[in-house]
Scaffold this motif. Structure first.
Motif, PDB file in Angstrom:
ATOM      1  N   TYR A  10       0.784  -1.154  -0.143  1.00  0.00           N
ATOM      2  CA  TYR A  10      -0.177  -0.652  -0.181  1.00  0.00           C
ATOM      3  C   TYR A  10       0.973   1.111  -0.191  1.00  0.00           C
ATOM      4  CZ  TYR A  10       0.792   0.474   5.086  1.00  0.00           C
ATOM      5  OH  TYR A  10       1.033   0.959   6.415  1.00  0.00           O
ATOM      6  N   LEU A  11       1.965   0.945   0.123  1.00  0.00           N
ATOM      7  CA  LEU A  11       2.873   2.640   0.474  1.00  0.00           C
ATOM      8  C   LEU A  11       3.677   2.642  -0.905  1.00  0.00           C
ATOM      9  CD1 LEU A  11       4.649   2.355   4.226  1.00  0.00           C
ATOM     10  CD2 LEU A  11       2.980   3.146   3.196  1.00  0.00           C
ATOM     11  N   GLN A  12       3.533   1.364  -1.003  1.00  0.00           N
ATOM     12  CA  GLN A  12       4.807   1.770  -2.882  1.00  0.00           C
ATOM     13  C   GLN A  12       3.528   2.551  -3.770  1.00  0.00           C
ATOM     14  OE1 GLN A  12       6.579  -1.500  -5.207  1.00  0.00           O
ATOM     15  NE2 GLN A  12       6.265  -2.280  -3.356  1.00  0.00           N
ATOM     16  N   ALA A  13       2.336   1.183  -3.960  1.00  0.00           N
ATOM     17  CA  ALA A  13       0.255   1.950  -5.079  1.00  0.00           C
ATOM     18  C   ALA A  13       0.578   3.527  -3.943  1.00  0.00           C
ATOM     19  CB  ALA A  13      -0.347   0.908  -3.858  1.00  0.00           C
ATOM     20  N   LEU A  14       0.247   3.939  -2.633  1.00  0.00           N
ATOM     21  CA  LEU A  14       0.311   5.703  -2.350  1.00  0.00           C
ATOM     22  C   LEU A  14       1.389   6.311  -2.771  1.00  0.00           C
ATOM     23  CD1 LEU A  14      -1.911   4.931   0.841  1.00  0.00           C
ATOM     24  CD2 LEU A  14      -2.672   5.308  -1.845  1.00  0.00           C
ATOM     25  N   LYS A  15       2.282   5.270  -3.688  1.00  0.00           N
ATOM     26  CA  LYS A  15       3.602   6.510  -3.879  1.00  0.00           C
ATOM     27  C   LYS A  15       4.246   7.002  -3.213  1.00  0.00           C
ATOM     28  CE  LYS A  15       2.168   6.144  -8.771  1.00  0.00           C
ATOM     29  NZ  LYS A  15       3.171   4.883  -9.043  1.00  0.00           N
ATOM     30  N   ILE A  16       4.755   6.457  -2.032  1.00  0.00           N
ATOM     31  CA  ILE A  16       5.099   6.845  -0.642  1.00  0.00           C
ATOM     32  C   ILE A  16       6.707   6.329  -0.672  1.00  0.00           C
ATOM     33  CG2 ILE A  16       5.278   6.602   1.834  1.00  0.00           C
ATOM     34  CD1 ILE A  16       2.888   8.570   1.352  1.00  0.00           C
ATOM     35  N   THR A  17       6.499   5.104  -1.149  1.00  0.00           N
ATOM     36  CA  THR A  17       7.673   4.369  -1.222  1.00  0.00           C
ATOM     37  C   THR A  17       8.169   3.966  -2.413  1.00  0.00           C
ATOM     38  OG1 THR A  17       7.276   2.542  -0.236  1.00  0.00           O
ATOM     39  CG2 THR A  17       7.781   3.836   1.526  1.00  0.00           C
ATOM     40  N   ASP A  18       9.412   3.523  -2.791  1.00  0.00           N
ATOM     41  CA  ASP A  18       9.107   2.885  -4.001  1.00  0.00           C
ATOM     42  C   ASP A  18       9.824   1.341  -3.700  1.00  0.00           C
ATOM     43  OD1 ASP A  18      12.291   2.244  -2.782  1.00  0.00           O
ATOM     44  OD2 ASP A  18      13.630   3.159  -4.163  1.00  0.00           O
ATOM     45  N   HIS A  19      10.203   0.396  -4.603  1.00  0.00           N
ATOM     46  CA  HIS A  19      10.455  -1.175  -4.574  1.00  0.00           C
ATOM     47  C   HIS A  19      10.653  -1.368  -3.810  1.00  0.00           C
ATOM     48  CE1 HIS A  19      13.443  -0.639  -6.807  1.00  0.00           C
ATOM     49  NE2 HIS A  19      13.398  -1.582  -6.617  1.00  0.00           N
ATOM     50  N   LYS A  36      -7.219   9.649  -0.485  1.00  0.00           N
ATOM     51  CA  LYS A  36      -6.400   8.738  -0.950  1.00  0.00           C
ATOM     52  C   LYS A  36      -6.614   7.388   0.142  1.00  0.00           C
ATOM     53  CE  LYS A  36      -3.299   8.464  -4.291  1.00  0.00           C
ATOM     54  NZ  LYS A  36      -2.193   9.821  -5.168  1.00  0.00           N
ATOM     55  N   GLY A  37      -6.645   8.053   1.392  1.00  0.00           N
ATOM     56  CA  GLY A  37      -7.020   6.588   2.823  1.00  0.00           C
ATOM     57  C   GLY A  37      -4.999   6.249   2.425  1.00  0.00           C
ATOM     58  N   TYR A  38      -4.176   7.436   3.485  1.00  0.00           N
ATOM     59  CA  TYR A  38      -3.121   7.209   3.970  1.00  0.00           C
ATOM     60  C   TYR A  38      -3.247   6.960   5.338  1.00  0.00           C
ATOM     61  CZ  TYR A  38      -1.363   9.705  -0.534  1.00  0.00           C
ATOM     62  OH  TYR A  38      -1.121  10.438  -1.175  1.00  0.00           O
ATOM     63  N   LEU A  39      -4.278   7.412   5.769  1.00  0.00           N
ATOM     64  CA  LEU A  39      -3.925   7.340   6.900  1.00  0.00           C
ATOM     65  C   LEU A  39      -4.841   6.032   7.211  1.00  0.00           C
ATOM     66  CD1 LEU A  39      -4.192  11.129   8.473  1.00  0.00           C
ATOM     67  CD2 LEU A  39      -2.146   9.291   8.990  1.00  0.00           C
ATOM     68  N   PHE A  57     -16.566  10.698  -1.231  1.00  0.00           N
ATOM     69  CA  PHE A  57     -17.869  11.006  -2.063  1.00  0.00           C
ATOM     70  C   PHE A  57     -17.346  10.804  -3.681  1.00  0.00           C
ATOM     71  CE2 PHE A  57     -15.931  15.080  -2.037  1.00  0.00           C
ATOM     72  CZ  PHE A  57     -15.734  15.217  -2.897  1.00  0.00           C
ATOM     73  N   ARG A  58     -16.053  10.546  -3.544  1.00  0.00           N
ATOM     74  CA  ARG A  58     -15.048  10.104  -4.831  1.00  0.00           C
ATOM     75  C   ARG A  58     -14.867   8.837  -5.703  1.00  0.00           C
ATOM     76  NH1 ARG A  58      -9.911  14.080  -3.934  1.00  0.00           N
ATOM     77  NH2 ARG A  58     -10.927  13.940  -1.413  1.00  0.00           N
ATOM     78  N   ASN A  59     -15.918   8.452  -6.649  1.00  0.00           N
ATOM     79  CA  ASN A  59     -15.940   6.895  -6.532  1.00  0.00           C
ATOM     80  C   ASN A  59     -14.106   6.519  -7.345  1.00  0.00           C
ATOM     81  OD1 ASN A  59     -16.671   5.534  -9.026  1.00  0.00           O
ATOM     82  ND2 ASN A  59     -17.402   4.222  -7.345  1.00  0.00           N
ATOM     83  N   ASP A  60     -14.086   7.567  -7.970  1.00  0.00           N
ATOM     84  CA  ASP A  60     -12.467   6.967  -8.522  1.00  0.00           C
ATOM     85  C   ASP A  60     -12.031   6.327  -7.151  1.00  0.00           C
ATOM     86  OD1 ASP A  60     -12.832   9.092  -8.123  1.00  0.00           O
ATOM     87  OD2 ASP A  60     -10.779  10.181  -9.358  1.00  0.00           O
ATOM     88  N   LEU A  61     -11.430   7.345  -6.625  1.00  0.00           N
ATOM     89  CA  LEU A  61     -10.706   6.673  -5.583  1.00  0.00           C
ATOM     90  C   LEU A  61     -11.740   6.180  -4.345  1.00  0.00           C
ATOM     91  CD1 LEU A  61      -9.641  10.229  -3.640  1.00  0.00           C
ATOM     92  CD2 LEU A  61      -8.647   9.282  -5.402  1.00  0.00           C
ATOM     93  N   VAL A  62     -12.732   6.149  -4.246  1.00  0.00           N
ATOM     94  CA  VAL A  62     -12.893   4.575  -3.893  1.00  0.00           C
ATOM     95  C   VAL A  62     -12.265   3.193  -3.406  1.00  0.00           C
ATOM     96  CG1 VAL A  62     -15.286   3.138  -2.756  1.00  0.00           C
ATOM     97  CG2 VAL A  62     -15.265   6.259  -2.810  1.00  0.00           C
ATOM     98  N   GLU A  63     -12.872   3.482  -5.895  1.00  0.00           N
ATOM     99  CA  GLU A  63     -12.169   2.109  -6.183  1.00  0.00           C
ATOM    100  C   GLU A  63     -10.497   1.832  -6.646  1.00  0.00           C
ATOM    101  OE1 GLU A  63     -13.435   3.464 -10.477  1.00  0.00           O
ATOM    102  OE2 GLU A  63     -15.616   2.646 -10.096  1.00  0.00           O
ATOM    103  N   LEU A  64      -9.398   2.746  -6.246  1.00  0.00           N
ATOM    104  CA  LEU A  64      -8.184   2.796  -6.381  1.00  0.00           C
ATOM    105  C   LEU A  64      -7.792   2.070  -5.025  1.00  0.00           C
ATOM    106  CD1 LEU A  64      -5.969   3.420  -7.030  1.00  0.00           C
ATOM    107  CD2 LEU A  64      -5.636   5.868  -6.178  1.00  0.00           C
ATOM    108  N   CYS A  65      -9.061   2.566  -4.106  1.00  0.00           N
ATOM    109  CA  CYS A  65      -8.297   2.608  -2.759  1.00  0.00           C
ATOM    110  C   CYS A  65      -8.943   0.960  -2.210  1.00  0.00           C
ATOM    111  CB  CYS A  65      -9.009   3.538  -1.025  1.00  0.00           C
ATOM    112  SG  CYS A  65      -8.291   4.608  -1.032  1.00  0.00           S
ATOM    113  N   VAL A 100     -16.556   2.729   0.616  1.00  0.00           N
ATOM    114  CA  VAL A 100     -17.334   2.480   0.217  1.00  0.00           C
ATOM    115  C   VAL A 100     -17.670   4.366  -0.618  1.00  0.00           C
ATOM    116  CG1 VAL A 100     -18.836   1.215   1.480  1.00  0.00           C
ATOM    117  CG2 VAL A 100     -18.148   3.594   2.495  1.00  0.00           C
ATOM    118  N   GLU A 101     -18.876   4.325  -1.133  1.00  0.00           N
ATOM    119  CA  GLU A 101     -19.230   5.704  -1.984  1.00  0.00           C
ATOM    120  C   GLU A 101     -20.328   6.458  -1.368  1.00  0.00           C
ATOM    121  OE1 GLU A 101     -20.318   8.158  -5.515  1.00  0.00           O
ATOM    122  OE2 GLU A 101     -19.916   5.283  -6.266  1.00  0.00           O
ATOM    123  N   GLY A 102     -19.917   8.025  -0.678  1.00  0.00           N
ATOM    124  CA  GLY A 102     -20.918   8.241   0.098  1.00  0.00           C
ATOM    125  C   GLY A 102     -19.732   9.898   0.845  1.00  0.00           C
ATOM    126  N   THR A 103     -21.329  10.137   1.202  1.00  0.00           N
ATOM    127  CA  THR A 103     -20.515  11.921   1.420  1.00  0.00           C
ATOM    128  C   THR A 103     -20.610  11.352   3.383  1.00  0.00           C
ATOM    129  OG1 THR A 103     -22.808  12.964   2.060  1.00  0.00           O
ATOM    130  CG2 THR A 103     -21.501  13.338   0.283  1.00  0.00           C
TER     131      THR A 103
END
Length: 420
Positions: free
Chosen positions: A150-159, A203-206, A229-237, A252-255
């Protein structure tokens, strides 16, 4: 004897067998000297070998770095008891040289110096790094030594698990957040699965970091839901969670305002509600969701305190004209930055008082800033039986009403949710 000891130091440095030196039993020529001991080790600073001296006094330590040549001169000075040396503030009556081949003890320099060798007590050389690496709550690698997905996918660390330069602040922020929460979370009952709801997860960092820490560090049974509420971020996470084998973490998507927290099934009750950087009154919506769920712990990091600022600005204006009325607070409106800060403090103080009224003990702590939010305050509310006392509730409500009156506030948005 002293010359022999010095020669062995030089030899160990030359052969790279040197580990450290301890100088002790200080005899001072000055009455007010507080020096007790000196600890010496090798360090590498800007690719140059140095000798680092830690001068241990009664109440503090002083660290200095010398070149090897300068360091040897300093050692000789402190092993010399003659007063003829103008740099001599006193001498040490005992010294120990530690190498990976032997330990060499020099004693009784004052009267009858003796020297003897014994087997090495330490064969592993000390780290020569000048900067100590802080042990973080969230490590970048798993137990097998692989970079965390998850740290790689979120661009926190390299491989390899190395934190990217432009992600250093985010990584520090994540860890400080986890360190603050860990103390609170360890106090919660752990017999049943810990239910966490993260409002406005982004983006779910925390969200990811907290789940990782609870499941893998504290070994808690945990189920976590991130609301975004942003569907693209929900799908990514959700994709990252699946690829990271975080089975009980979902998004989940929602406000925040519309999301329903399940309360019918006590097994699925939300124990911890989190909302970081929910804008303006969205923070109040999140707090109210936590109160509705009777959560044991509510943690929010508010931002954009617009609602109360507008109330304050309106309170300073006469009903008949745009001219600002005369009162103790009117100077605040002359300086926008001060009004903004006052609005932030007032908004969050009133939130704390309303949480007190609802049976929560509250505190505010500051955590590390990042490029987007230079000021970060966490409001932490913990459910306490003592705060449910009717007398205490009445006191907190009066304090809240007094603040409203003094600052000319008509309604705090959280108040409209709780006292409706």
């Amino acid at each position: 004897m002293i010359n022999q000891f010095i020669e062995k130091i030089e030899e160990s440095l030359e052969k790279n067998t040197f580990i450290k030196i301890t100088l002790s039993n200080f005899t001072s020529n000055q009455e007010k000297s507080t020096l007790k001991k000196i600890l010496i080790r090798k360090t590498i600073i800007k690719r140059e070998e140095k000798l680092t001296f830690v001068y241990r006094h009664k109440t503090n330590d002083i660290t200095k770095n010398y070149s090897v040549e300068e360091g040897m001169k300093e050692i000789i000075t402190f092993l010399t008891k003659e007063d003829s040396n103008e740099n001599n503030e006193g001498f040490f009556n005992q010294a120990i040289l530690f190498t990976n081949q032997f330990d060499l003890h020099l004693k009784n320099i004052n009267k009858n110096p003796t020297i003897h060798s014994q087997k090495p007590t330490q064969k592993q050389a000390l780290s020569t790094s000048h900067d100590k690496q802080k042990k973080r709550a969230i490590q970048t690698k798993d137990q097998e030594g692989n970079s965390k997905n998850y740290l790689q996918a979120l661009k926190i660390t390299d491989h390899t698990g190395k934190v990217y330069k432009n992600a250093q602040d985010k990584y520090k922020q994540i860890n400080q957040y986890i360190e603050i929460l860990s103390v609170l979370l360890k106090q919660l009952p752990t017999e049943k699965e810990l239910q966490i709801t993260d409002m406005g997860a982004g983006k779910g960092y925390l969200t990811f970091a907290l789940y990782d820490y609870l499941e893998n560090n504290l070994k808690f049974k945990v189920k976590s839901v991130g609301v975004e509420f942003r569907n693209d971020l929900v799908e990514l996470c959700n994709q990252i969670a699946e690829e990271s084998d975080f089975e009980n973490l979902s998004f989940v998507e929602g406000t925040i305002e519309e999301y329903k927290i399940t309360q019918e099934n006590i097994e699925e009750k939300t124990h911890v509600l989190i909302a970081l950087h929910a804008c303006d009154t969205a923070t109040d919506d999140a707090i109210f969701k936590g109160i509705e769920a009777d959560a044991e712990l509510i943690v929010v990091a508010p931002c954009c305190h617009k609602q109360i600022r507008r109330e304050m600005e309106n309170a300073f204006k006469s009903d008949k004209s745009d001219k600002k009325s005369e009162n103790e607070l009117s100077p605040l409106t002359n300086y926008g930055v001060f009004l903004e800060r006052q609005a932030e403090m007032l908004t969050d103080t009133m939130r704390c008082l309303l949480l007190n009224y609802c049976g929560y003990q509250t505190k505010a702590v500051e955590f590390i800033s990042d490029a987007h939010t230079p000021k970060n305050v966490l409001l932490i509310a913990t459910k306490k039986e003592s705060f449910s006392d009717s007398t205490k509730k009445a006191e907190k409500l009066k304090e809240f009403e007094d603040l409203k009156s003094f600052f000319g506030i008509k309604t705090h948005y959280l108040e409209s949710l709780i006292l409706k």
